[in-house]
Each structure stands twice: as C-alpha cells, then as structure tokens.
Design an enzyme around this catalytic site. Structure first.
Site, PDB file in Angstrom:
ATOM      1  N   GLU A 177      18.255  25.646  49.117  1.00  9.60           N
ATOM      2  CA  GLU A 177      17.999  25.114  50.460  1.00  9.60           C
ATOM      3  C   GLU A 177      19.279  25.096  51.306  1.00  9.60           C
ATOM      4  O   GLU A 177      19.620  24.098  51.933  1.00  9.60           O
ATOM      5  CB  GLU A 177      17.395  23.715  50.379  1.00  9.60           C
ATOM      6  CG  GLU A 177      15.964  23.718  49.887  1.00  9.60           C
ATOM      7  CD  GLU A 177      15.270  22.374  50.034  1.00  9.60           C
ATOM      8  OE1 GLU A 177      15.974  21.343  50.096  1.00  9.60           O
ATOM      9  OE2 GLU A 177      14.038  22.354  50.084  1.00  9.60           O
ATOM     10  N   GLU A 212       8.398  24.860  46.480  1.00 12.19           N
ATOM     11  CA  GLU A 212       8.375  23.412  46.226  1.00 12.19           C
ATOM     12  C   GLU A 212       7.189  22.810  46.954  1.00 12.19           C
ATOM     13  O   GLU A 212       7.287  22.422  48.116  1.00 12.19           O
ATOM     14  CB  GLU A 212       9.666  22.737  46.699  1.00 12.19           C
ATOM     15  CG  GLU A 212      10.863  22.994  45.820  1.00 12.19           C
ATOM     16  CD  GLU A 212      12.064  22.147  46.227  1.00 12.19           C
ATOM     17  OE1 GLU A 212      11.900  21.239  47.071  1.00 12.19           O
ATOM     18  OE2 GLU A 212      13.159  22.392  45.704  1.00 12.19           O
TER      19      GLU A 212
END
Length: 649
Positions: free
Chosen positions: A185, A263
């Site tokens: 991320e 996710e």
C-alpha cells in the site's frame, strides 16, 4: 517397407516424448490479459484466499488453522513476512521455531493451499513499526520507505538473505508461491518515491527471476503512487465500499487482466479505548458473492487474525496516537482461539456456489477451560529489581536518550535523576512538544505519582525535597504501523521540566523484563517485606496446577489497571482492563502444563492493583467491554465523530 517404418515409430517417438513431457508438465501462474483471468498451468484459475499471519499464531497450531482454511473452501493463503521478526539486529537472522516461515510454507503445502506472499519490506499489518526493524532508527535522520541510501542499503541486505531462501518455493520451481507483493500500500505513504519502488521491483526481479508474478495493492486513494508499470495492480476494499466504483478505478491502472481484491475486509482491528470492531455476516457474504460472480480473485483479510503476543502490536496515528490491542481477533471467520464462526459457514456456503469445497465434517471448537479465581502474591516493586532488570548498569547522559539511541527495541526503559532543589508546593512536572512516547509512570522516592500519556496527558503536580530520586518508567506501546510519514522514536524525546527547571543528568536503565521473568523470578531471589497497598509498577505472581488435560482459556483480570502478563515465561501481551475494549487475554492450551504440573503466571501491573489481587481463567473471551468509552475522545468533540479509514495494511 511400410510395415518396417511403422514398427520403428515407437522407438523414434520415445526420445521425443521424453523431451516434450517436462514442457507439458511445466508449472506456471500467469496473467491472461486477453481473457481477463489468471492461468494456472495453462488452465483458467481464480483464487479465493484468506490472510493468516504465522507470526500471530503459535507454531504448534499452524497446521490446525491452515486445515480449517482449506476446509472452508479456500485454495490459497496470503501472508506477510515481518522483517523485524527475522532480523532483530543488523546482520543477525532468525528463521527458527516460530520464525521458521519455510515450515509454514510446508504446512500450507500439506493443507493444499497456494501462497500469495507479501514480504514488504514494509507490511503495516498493525504490527510493530509496520514490520520495519527499530534498529533502522539508530540513524535518526533516516527516511523510511524512500530511496534514502541508508534505508536502501538495509533493505538490499535483508532481501539478499530472504529472497534467495524464497526462490525454491516459487510455483514454477515446484513450490506453492504463485505471486509476490512488492512493498505494501505504498500509495498511502505520502513520500510517493517512485525511484524507491523501481529499485524494489528491480531487486525482486534480480533475485527471483522473471517468471514469478509480482503485484502491488492499494486502497482506492493510493493507486496513483502505489502502482508501477511492470507490476500487476490490485486493489483493497471492504463490504461497505462501492464495488463497481472500486473495480472501475482499478481498470484505469490495469485495463486488462483479472480483477483482484487483495484485501477484502471480513472485520477490522481494535484500538485501546474504542469498541470492538465487527462486520456483519450478510455484508461480508453479499460483497464476496458479488465479486465471485464477476470472476474476480479475492483475498479475505483476515481469515484468522490471531494475537499480538509480547510487544508486537503496532499503532496508528489518525489525529492522535492509537495503539492496537493484544487481540487481533479481527472478527474474522476463524476466531482468535481457532474456532469456526457463523461467518465462516456463511462464507463457505458462498464459495461452494462457484467452486468445489472439500468434503467431510468441519472441526468442532477446541476444548475450553475455566479456572479460579486465583490469588496473586506480591513479588516486589519494579525498582527493587533494577540489578536484575539491567545487569549491565545504567547509561549516563546529560539529556534523556531515546530507546533507539540505546538499542532498546521493545518494552520498558527507566529514566532516573535527582531533584536539584526542594519543591514544597505542588509544581507542574511536564513534557514539552508531546515528548512522552508513549506512557510514563512517575515516582518520587519510590512513591507512585501518576501517569503521563502521549497526546493525552502532558503534566503532573509533584513535590519533593532536594536530592529526592525521580524515576520515570517509559513504556513503548507499539511503534506506528500506519498513518504517519515520520519515524516513531520511543522514550523521553525531550528533557522533562519541573516548574521552570529543565531536568538534566539522567541515568537510563534499558530493562530486560522478559529475562527477569523467565530466568530470575523462578529462583525467588528477592525476599523482603513489602508495602500493604503498593502502587506503581509492581510484580505479582502465583502458581497453579491443571488437574486434567486442560484446554484453551482466556485470562480475565477484573479490577487490574494496565500491564503485561507472562505464563510459564511466555509473554502473552498487554492488558489494559481499565481502558478496554479487550478484557481477556487468549491463552492457547499448548502454553500450559497439564495434569498436575505447576504453571506460573506473572503480572507487571503498572498503575494500581485491585484490593483483592485475583485473576480468573474463563472459557470464552471478553473483547468488547470498554470501561471508559469517552476517555480517548476527550481531545475534541470533532475527533469523536471521525469515521475510521478502511485501509492501511
């Protein structure tokens, strides 16, 4: 002549078939951009995966958790590799026992699960410092997660150890790793240093080769800085997000190939002082079914959360410092104790509509045990054990030094000085510039005065005579794992001030509390009289037998305030009964000695002990009982209504 040629044909084909068979049997996992899908060994493939972190589960339980994931219908497991868990000091590597990630890879193979690997170097994961080693901060000016030469040199050194060990486990080499994430991320990190990302991609390619699928994942706001040409782009989002919008945004960065949600949140993390997070079963299953109908590959984060044993929890900074609880239950389909939840059965039912799930009965919940109440006895005040807690002696400095400056990664450090003049009237003892990281327990001549807390409470009123000893015990509550662009140093970051006097001439004791509990306390070295109503950092303990084979259990500490717990020398983690929401600590059965052997429990209570110093073991957890719900929100009314961001792993 013709029959003769036919008779010779098999002998001619045999060498040819021998050459062709290895190619036909070649293992591969690739992106088919023409048909927006993955191909596994040339056949269309979609993974339905779940996250499980080997570092949050005792090794003896790995096989159990992975088997339950496979029985749920999953065909892959996704997990991180925390750098700080494996390189505790520069150049010192640990892949043994609970850190043997290759044993975990083998267990995943035995469970018939493919692997999606996320080796970092930064992982977030609500883990201490996002998986980065604290020793990086011994260079105070280092710029983490950038192309800073100091950071890159450390990363290169680590990956030149880790990635060659991973290489044999790649799918095309006969292993079970089908894809590997680069960084984590990165678009959520405001540095946006694309030279750094290109360096990492080049390093992964150099050490792993060209055949392995490398990917990135980001929340919707992070795709711009997190994606990189040559790495497959995936996205993160949860049940509450607009799926059509999320995948449309992903298509701007990855126009062709399979849709991937790396996710998909089955629950959420917990912060001390806030309510236990949950995600409803209908919300999770509805979103999952919709994604599977689209043909997307999905990883559910988390499928089994586990526990932040010891000092490994991380922290967030979202307007304030938010340390994460010991429990990482996450409201996941498999509970913290490894039991199957209604959420799991509902998810399994959805998966069964799209692919076969293994046949056979699903495991029953593990046996649970109740015990107590047990009375604890006083071992002594922490200050009485300094010779054992810091056998090498203190470090002297005019101004206080940070944990990192004295090579203390976790736990506690004691700062000690003496008053240079008498303070007869209550006088403000305070820290400028929010200089307490993270909790300070203040004592004058051994008498507990109160607590200073990062971002919350900056001052106390003190009195004392000239020459009185001032002790300040600093607790590292977990380094920031998400939400900050700055390094999170621990300890006293500024010299404290008493009234108008800057306090200098400090002795610093880096404390090895785990060593004391494990090696010294069994010998009961200190025998002395103790105050009847102790307060401040104090050790308590007791022993207890289990008369049968026992079971998993949950330690309940009614009336205790805040501290750390060890069972048979194993650091269970922090408790913060007064703050909540977590009121019990998970105790896996393998930590306990069964059938009459004595188990020992040790508590370091940091503030106040109940009138009856007792504990209990329950047969179920209490994860949602915040005693002072409004306390953490007292900074401002505005922060109380702020929604939490659903990204940051």
């Amino acid at each position: 002549m013709a029959p003769q040629k036919l008779l010779c044909l098999p002998s001619l084909l045999l060498p040819l078939l021998t050459l062709l068979l290895p190619q036909a049997d070649t293992r591969s996992f690739v992106v088919d951009r023409d048909h927006d899908r993955f191909l596994l060994d040339g056949a269309p493939f979609r993974y339905v995966s779940g996250s499980l972190h080997y570092f949050r589960v005792p090794r003896v339980l790995w096989a159990d958790r992975l088997f339950k994931m496979r029985m749920s219908g999953l065909n892959a497991v996704q997990f991180y590799v925390p750098w700080n868990y494996h390189e505790p000091e520069p150049g010192v590597y640990n892949f043994n026992a609970s850190r043997d990630l290759f044993a975990f890879l083998k267990e995943a193979t035995l469970a018939n699960l493919l692997v999606i690997l996320r080796p970092g170097p930064y992982i977030c994961a609500e883990w201490e410092m996002g998986g980065l080693p604290a020793w990086l901060l011994q260079k105070p000016k280092i710029h983490l997660r950038t192309s800073d030469p100091d950071f890159l040199a450390a990363v290169d050194s680590w990956f030149k150890v880790l990635l060659p060990k991973i290489h044999p486990w790649l799918y095309h080499n006969g292993g079970n790793i089908i894809s590997i994430q680069v960084e984590n991320e990165y678009g959520s990190y405001r540095a946006c240093d694309m030279s750094y990302m290109r360096h990492l991609a080049g390093l992964f390619r150099a050490l792993l080769g060209d055949k392995i699928l490398l990917f990135t994942t980001d929340g919707p706001e992070g795709l711009k800085c997190g994606s990189l040409q040559g790495l497959y782009t995936t996205i993160d989002f949860g049940p509450a997000d607009n799926m059509t919008k999320m995948f449309a945004l992903l298509r701007k960065y990855e126009p062709h190939g399979p849709l991937v949600n790396s996710e998909y949140y089955t629950g959420w993390l917990d912060y001390w002082g806030q309510n236990h997070s949950t995600r409803s079963v209908p919300a999770v299953t509805k979103g999952l079914e919709k994604m599977l109908k689209l043909g997307a590959s999905v990883n559910m984060y988390m499928f089994h959360g586990g526990t932040n044993f010891g000092y490994w929890n991380g922290a967030d900074e979202k307007g304030r410092f938010l340390p994460i609880t010991t429990s990482y239950d996450y409201d996941a389909p498999i509970s913290e104790a490894g039991d199957l939840t209604p959420k799991l059965f509902a998810i399994r039912n959805v998966i069964s509509k799209f692919q076969e799930v293994p046949l056979g009965p699903l495991p029953l919940p593990s046996p649970k045990m109740m015990l107590g109440p047990l009375s604890l006895h006083l071992d002594g005040n922490l200050l009485a054990f300094l010779d054992f807690l810091c056998p090498q002696g203190p470090i002297h400095s005019i101004l206080p030094m940070t944990f990192e400056a004295v090579n203390q990664d976790h736990g506690y450090m004691l700062y000690q000085t003496y008053l240079t003049h008498t303070v007869s009237e209550p006088t403000q003892f305070w820290m400028p510039n929010s200089g307490v990281h993270d909790h300070a327990y203040v004592m004058v001549d051994g008498v507990f005065q109160g607590v200073l807390e990062r971002n919350m409470k900056h001052s106390l009123l003190l009195t004392g005579k000239k020459g009185a000893k001032l002790d300040v015990l600093l607790e590292n509550m977990g380094r920031l794992s998400f939400g900050s662009n700055s390094s999170d140093f621990k300890g006293l970051l500024e010299p404290p001030i008493l009234g108008q006097t800057v306090l200098t001439q400090w002795l610093m004791f880096p404390l090895k509390v785990d060593n004391l509990v494990k090696w010294w306390f069994p010998n009961q070295l200190l025998k002395s009289s103790h105050p009847q109503t102790p307060s401040g950092p104090t050790f308590y303990s007791t022993t207890f037998p289990i008369l049968d084979s026992g079971g998993d259990t949950f330690l309940f500490l009614p009336g205790w305030t805040k501290g750390q717990v060890w069972i048979n020398g194993f650091n269970l983690g922090r408790y913060w009964t007064k703050r909540g929401p977590q009121q019990t600590l998970y105790v896996p059965r393998p930590l306990l000695f069964p059938r009459g052997a004595l188990n020992k429990i040790t508590l370091l209570e940091l503030e106040n002990v109940p009138l009856q110093p007792q504990i209990q073991f329950l047969d179920r957890p209490i994860l949602n009982s915040t005693m002072h719900k409004t306390y953490i929100y007292s900074l401002s009314a505005e922060s109380a209504s702020e929604p939490m961001e659903l990204s940051g792993h």
